[in-house]
Write a protein that holds these residues in place. Sequence first.
Motif, PDB file in Angstrom:
ATOM      1  N   GLN A   4       0.822  -1.204   0.000  1.00 16.51           N
ATOM      2  CA  GLN A   4       0.000   0.000   0.000  1.00 16.51           C
ATOM      3  C   GLN A   4       0.863   1.263   0.000  1.00 16.51           C
ATOM      4  OE1 GLN A   4      -2.405  -0.901   3.457  1.00 16.51           O
ATOM      5  NE2 GLN A   4      -4.162  -1.482   2.187  1.00 16.51           N
ATOM      6  N   ALA A   5       1.972   1.214   0.738  1.00 12.84           N
ATOM      7  CA  ALA A   5       2.863   2.381   0.774  1.00 12.84           C
ATOM      8  C   ALA A   5       3.471   2.626  -0.602  1.00 12.84           C
ATOM      9  CB  ALA A   5       3.959   2.167   1.817  1.00 12.84           C
ATOM     10  N   ARG A   6       3.916   1.533  -1.281  1.00 11.53           N
ATOM     11  CA  ARG A   6       4.489   1.685  -2.628  1.00 11.53           C
ATOM     12  C   ARG A   6       3.428   2.206  -3.605  1.00 11.53           C
ATOM     13  NH1 ARG A   6       6.544  -3.442  -1.382  1.00 11.53           N
ATOM     14  NH2 ARG A   6       5.051  -4.411  -2.818  1.00 11.53           N
ATOM     15  N   ASP A   7       2.246   1.629  -3.483  1.00 14.12           N
ATOM     16  CA  ASP A   7       1.181   2.009  -4.410  1.00 14.12           C
ATOM     17  C   ASP A   7       0.742   3.448  -4.178  1.00 14.12           C
ATOM     18  OD1 ASP A   7      -0.575   1.038  -6.544  1.00 14.12           O
ATOM     19  OD2 ASP A   7      -2.194   1.417  -5.119  1.00 14.12           O
ATOM     20  N   ARG A   8       0.722   3.871  -2.912  1.00 13.91           N
ATOM     21  CA  ARG A   8       0.344   5.260  -2.612  1.00 13.91           C
ATOM     22  C   ARG A   8       1.349   6.231  -3.239  1.00 13.91           C
ATOM     23  NH1 ARG A   8      -2.911   7.515   1.384  1.00 13.91           N
ATOM     24  NH2 ARG A   8      -3.172   5.463   2.366  1.00 13.91           N
ATOM     25  N   ALA A   9       2.644   5.838  -3.223  1.00 12.22           N
ATOM     26  CA  ALA A   9       3.660   6.705  -3.818  1.00 12.22           C
ATOM     27  C   ALA A   9       3.516   6.761  -5.338  1.00 12.22           C
ATOM     28  CB  ALA A   9       5.060   6.213  -3.434  1.00 12.22           C
ATOM     29  N   LEU A  10       3.161   5.646  -5.958  1.00 13.98           N
ATOM     30  CA  LEU A  10       3.023   5.587  -7.407  1.00 13.98           C
ATOM     31  C   LEU A  10       1.719   6.190  -7.902  1.00 13.98           C
ATOM     32  CD1 LEU A  10       4.355   1.950  -8.016  1.00 13.98           C
ATOM     33  CD2 LEU A  10       5.481   4.090  -8.690  1.00 13.98           C
ATOM     34  N   ARG A  11       0.636   6.004  -7.120  1.00 13.32           N
ATOM     35  CA  ARG A  11      -0.694   6.451  -7.567  1.00 13.32           C
ATOM     36  C   ARG A  11      -1.411   7.187  -6.437  1.00 13.32           C
ATOM     37  NH1 ARG A  11      -4.140   1.600  -9.558  1.00 13.32           N
ATOM     38  NH2 ARG A  11      -3.630   0.837  -7.457  1.00 13.32           N
ATOM     39  N   PRO A  12      -0.881   8.330  -6.033  1.00 15.95           N
ATOM     40  CA  PRO A  12      -1.466   9.043  -4.888  1.00 15.95           C
ATOM     41  C   PRO A  12      -2.928   9.429  -5.090  1.00 15.95           C
ATOM     42  CG  PRO A  12       0.076  10.444  -6.061  1.00 15.95           C
ATOM     43  CD  PRO A  12       0.267   9.072  -6.609  1.00 15.95           C
ATOM     44  N   TRP A  13      -3.342   9.610  -6.349  1.00 13.73           N
ATOM     45  CA  TRP A  13      -4.718  10.025  -6.607  1.00 13.73           C
ATOM     46  C   TRP A  13      -5.757   8.957  -6.215  1.00 13.73           C
ATOM     47  CZ3 TRP A  13      -1.033   8.874 -10.244  1.00 13.73           C
ATOM     48  CH2 TRP A  13      -1.256   7.731 -11.043  1.00 13.73           C
ATOM     49  N   ILE A  14      -5.321   7.699  -6.191  1.00 15.06           N
ATOM     50  CA  ILE A  14      -6.240   6.621  -5.806  1.00 15.06           C
ATOM     51  C   ILE A  14      -6.664   6.761  -4.345  1.00 15.06           C
ATOM     52  CG2 ILE A  14      -6.408   4.093  -5.464  1.00 15.06           C
ATOM     53  CD1 ILE A  14      -6.499   4.901  -8.362  1.00 15.06           C
ATOM     54  N   TYR A  15      -5.799   7.362  -3.518  1.00 14.54           N
ATOM     55  CA  TYR A  15      -6.022   7.388  -2.076  1.00 14.54           C
ATOM     56  C   TYR A  15      -6.581   8.717  -1.606  1.00 14.54           C
ATOM     57  CZ  TYR A  15      -3.274   3.121  -2.202  1.00 14.54           C
ATOM     58  OH  TYR A  15      -2.829   1.862  -2.481  1.00 14.54           O
ATOM     59  N   SER A  16      -6.937   9.595  -2.518  1.00 18.88           N
ATOM     60  CA  SER A  16      -7.462  10.901  -2.103  1.00 18.88           C
ATOM     61  C   SER A  16      -8.884  10.771  -1.595  1.00 18.88           C
ATOM     62  CB  SER A  16      -7.417  11.881  -3.274  1.00 18.88           C
ATOM     63  OG  SER A  16      -8.210  11.387  -4.345  1.00 18.88           O
TER      64      SER A  16
END
Length: 203
Positions: A191-203
Amino acid sequence: MEKFTTLTAPAAVLLRQNIDTDIIVRIERLITLGRKELAPYCFEALRYREDGSDDPAFFLNDPASKGARILLAGRNFGCGSSREGAVWALMCVGIRCVIAPSFGDIFFNNCFQNGVLPIVLDAATIESLADTVRQDPQAQPLTVDLERQQLRLANRAIGFEVDPGRREALLEGLDEIGVTLQREPEIAAFQARDRALRPWIYS
């Protein structure tokens, strides 16, 4: 979920084939009752006479089978509709292990999710075990050893097989959610890696 390691207890015998989930517990009981209130309704179609009195021939009413936690069953046990409540009802009357030649697929899977061990053995072996148990269930307790994958009865040992992943989960008392949570650090790292790559998904 309660761990399953080794169980030594009287066994009950119900070798009738095609016991479906509606025979184990009727659907209307699951609508009106909680999962811990199902004991009086487990196998009600078989354990009670038409007038509502106990049928003394059925194992739940037989003093010789008192305290049974293992059920020797017939082919295709737990067939029919997908009903997790069937496993709950068995647990309410104390059953932690069902041994049968075959099972309904969904029932089989639901057993592992609730700490009940389903064991597949050939019909001839089950018949032989049943013959020994019928002589005196209290004097002939059956041992189910999941760690060794072995049944023991009257100086006789019989091997059985369980899927390694499911065996480990039962030994540790883990359902699918529990197994998943064992990998929580890996999930958090993803999740941390994915948040860095695709921050817009977690907004």
